[in-house]
Design a protein around this motif. Structure first.
Motif, PDB file in Angstrom:
ATOM      1  N   SER A  39      34.630  43.276  31.765  1.00  0.00           N
ATOM      2  CA  SER A  39      34.905  44.644  31.231  1.00  0.00           C
ATOM      3  C   SER A  39      35.555  44.280  30.066  1.00  0.00           C
ATOM      4  CB  SER A  39      34.944  45.055  32.588  1.00  0.00           C
ATOM      5  OG  SER A  39      35.439  46.422  31.653  1.00  0.00           O
ATOM      6  N   PRO A  94      34.173  48.412  44.499  1.00  0.00           N
ATOM      7  CA  PRO A  94      33.942  49.188  43.809  1.00  0.00           C
ATOM      8  C   PRO A  94      32.821  47.516  41.887  1.00  0.00           C
ATOM      9  CG  PRO A  94      36.147  46.799  44.039  1.00  0.00           C
ATOM     10  CD  PRO A  94      35.756  47.446  45.071  1.00  0.00           C
ATOM     11  N   SER A  95      32.550  47.866  43.165  1.00  0.00           N
ATOM     12  CA  SER A  95      31.393  47.176  42.713  1.00  0.00           C
ATOM     13  C   SER A  95      30.438  47.997  41.052  1.00  0.00           C
ATOM     14  CB  SER A  95      30.266  46.092  43.162  1.00  0.00           C
ATOM     15  OG  SER A  95      30.975  46.148  45.100  1.00  0.00           O
ATOM     16  N   TYR A 126      27.721  41.689  34.353  1.00  0.00           N
ATOM     17  CA  TYR A 126      27.655  41.492  35.786  1.00  0.00           C
ATOM     18  C   TYR A 126      27.042  40.372  35.182  1.00  0.00           C
ATOM     19  CZ  TYR A 126      29.275  46.768  36.491  1.00  0.00           C
ATOM     20  OH  TYR A 126      30.366  47.718  36.109  1.00  0.00           O
ATOM     21  N   ARG A 166      39.356  46.344  28.079  1.00  0.00           N
ATOM     22  CA  ARG A 166      40.284  48.187  27.780  1.00  0.00           C
ATOM     23  C   ARG A 166      40.463  47.950  26.470  1.00  0.00           C
ATOM     24  NH1 ARG A 166      38.533  48.067  32.204  1.00  0.00           N
ATOM     25  NH2 ARG A 166      40.218  48.656  33.820  1.00  0.00           N
ATOM     26  N   TYR A 204      36.578  39.992  36.747  1.00  0.00           N
ATOM     27  CA  TYR A 204      36.542  39.859  37.946  1.00  0.00           C
ATOM     28  C   TYR A 204      35.932  38.885  38.171  1.00  0.00           C
ATOM     29  CZ  TYR A 204      38.190  44.927  37.579  1.00  0.00           C
ATOM     30  OH  TYR A 204      39.296  45.745  37.600  1.00  0.00           O
TER      31      TYR A 204
HETATM   32  C1  DHB Z   1      35.850  48.027  35.900  1.00  0.00           C
HETATM   33  C2  DHB Z   1      35.809  47.749  37.189  1.00  0.00           C
HETATM   34  C3  DHB Z   1      34.770  48.057  37.569  1.00  0.00           C
HETATM   35  O1  DHB Z   1      34.995  47.631  38.650  1.00  0.00           O
HETATM   36  C4  DHB Z   1      33.620  47.550  37.333  1.00  0.00           C
HETATM   37  O2  DHB Z   1      32.261  48.083  38.548  1.00  0.00           O
HETATM   38  C5  DHB Z   1      33.522  47.954  36.290  1.00  0.00           C
HETATM   39  C6  DHB Z   1      34.490  47.623  35.064  1.00  0.00           C
HETATM   40  C7  DHB Z   1      36.999  48.006  34.404  1.00  0.00           C
HETATM   41  O3  DHB Z   1      38.344  48.011  35.182  1.00  0.00           O
HETATM   42  O4  DHB Z   1      36.600  48.032  33.932  1.00  0.00           O
END
Ligand code: DHB
Ligand code: FAD
Length: 388
Positions: free
Chosen positions: A211, A290-291, A200, A213, A221
């Motif tokens: 982030s 979503p933070s 972050y 997958r 983001y």
């Molecule tokens: C993800 C999304 C988020 O909003 C967050 O705070 C951390 C990770 C993600 O998409 O991996």
């Protein structure tokens, strides 16, 4: 058609509720207006908290999650061109998170449901709900051009922020909401992560989040203008802005972008999550910016308790079970909201670019990160067991 619980929405909340009710022997039916492929393709969340993972394991739904999920014992925070790792595991007494995409979880839940011989009705268009007090409750919908009718004793509104259940329970415009004066542009790409743990970043030009997958796919983001559109963010613009905000010592080679989305930043909490025989769960009852990666985790906590409340109501005759669920869920939603807004406020730059405000934020980060006693502010188990 007749069932005990009609579940509106086949996202993570609706699917998980259907599985848990089925195991309790409570008949139910999920109605989803989109196609199965559409629901499973939705990228969205990535981070699952300790409590969510523990619950999915206990429910026997974490086989693939444990094989493919990426454990997160801490997070990196970047500001003023430096990185500080925050040891979340130590701060929370041994709790860690897992990065596992919402689309993968949705597939797992759909497969688990199918294994028990159940399937959501996909493509259920124009769902209409009857009065919350009516018994039985009648849900009508259209599929493949034909009208259908589902009679049920209870309705679980798991239909997210834009479905009909929120409105039915709270009235049009009911509930409290707030929109933030900025958005996020998010990108899924074939780029290896810059670190095995989430990064972050605060920069006077705006927030950035890295982030992932998998070892080869990143989810990234950037804070952007409130009304920016996806077309405003070419791949070149996105990656060069990411580089500026992370700083030159963070190196990466951007790969193919496979998805780009805009996220409007807002919070909402319903006035009530139950009215008569209708209950809300997950994003239908509350949405968080979503933070802090809390929305799906709040949804999983709701469903865990809602399924237990249905058990107490239907097998033990506890008439207040749904009202008790709703009260606890609202309390948890506000706790999640407070944590999410705190993270959002701390890490986002003033949209005006005002250097005075930006310097205040940097100074606050300096002092927070210099005092070990204050680091628990980043702890994801913010209110302990009650919120878990
Ligand atoms: C993800 C999304 C988020 O909003 C967050 O705070 C951390 C990770 C993600 O998409 O991996
Ligand atoms: P939804 O996922 O919205 O599902 C609702 C379902 O209802 C959908 O399938 C929808 O098609 C269906 N539906 C809607 N209207 C109707 C209708 N009229 N009739 C029938 N069906 C209908 N949370 C986290 O915990 N961790 C994270 O890392 C995280 N990251 C995120 C990143 C982004 C970019 C975004 C946008 C969100 C993130 N979230 C995160 C939040 C998380 O995605 C949501 O909280 C989660 O999807 C909530 O699940 P749900 O099933 O309650 O609602």
């Amino acid at each position: 058609m007749r069932t005990t619980v009609g579940i509106i929405g086949g996202g993570p909340s609706g699917l998980l509720l259907s599985i848990l009710l089925d195991r309790l022997g409570i008949d139910n039916q999920v109605l989803e207006h989109r196609s199965r492929a559409h629901v499973q393709r939705r990228v969205r969340a990535g981070q699952l908290d300790h409590a969510s993972v523990a619950f999915l394991r206990q429910a026997g739904l974490a086989g693939r999650l444990d094989r493919l999920g990426l454990p997160q014992r801490g997070m990196n925070l970047r500001w003023r061109g430096q990185t500080r790792r925050i040891d979340l595991e130590a701060l929370s007494g041994g709790h860690s998170c897992m990065v596992y995409g919402q689309s993968a979880l949705t597939c797992d839940l759909t497969n688990a449901l199918a294994a028990s011989g159940r399937s959501p009705v996909y493509g259920a268009e124009d769902i209409r709900l009857s009065d919350p007090e009516s018994e039985p409750h009648v849900i009508t919908y259209r599929k493949d051009g034909a009208e259908h009718r589902l009679e049920c004793r209870f309705v679980a509104g798991c239909d997210g922020a834009h479905g009909p259940a929120r409105r039915l329970v709270n009235g049009a415009g009911g509930g409290s909401s707030k929109r933030l004066p900025f958005s996020w542009v998010g990108v899924l790409s074939e780029t290896p992560p810059v670190s095995p743990e989430l990064t972050y970043a605060y920069h006077p030009r705006g927030f950035a989040l890295w982030s992932m997958r998998s070892d080869t796919v990143s989810r990234t983001y950037l804070q952007c203008g409130a009304d920016d559109q996806a077309e405003d963010w070419s791949d070149d613009r996105f990656w060069s802005e990411m580089q500026r905000r992370l700083g030159p010592d963070v190196t990466f080679s951007p790969g193919k972008v496979t998805e780009r989305l805009m996220v409007r930043m807002q919070g909402y909490v319903a006035d009530r999550m139950q009215l008569g025989n209708v209950v809300l769960a997950g994003d239908a009852g509350h949405t968080v910016p979503p933070s802090a990666a809390k929305g799906l985790n709040l949804a999983i906590a709701d469903i865990r308790e809602l399924s237990e409340s249905f058990r107490r109501l239907l097998f033990e005759g506890r008439q207040e079970a749904l009202a008790e669920y709703a009260q606890k869920a609202l309390k948890r939603a506000w706790a999640g909201q407070a944590f999410s807004w705190q993270m959002t406020d701390l890490l986002h730059a003033p949209p005006s670019g005002d250097p005075f405000e930006s310097n205040l934020k940097l100074t606050r980060l300096d002092s927070l990160l210099a005092s070990p006693g204050q680091l628990s502010l980043f702890c994801r188990d913010y209110t302990g067991a009650e919120a878990a």
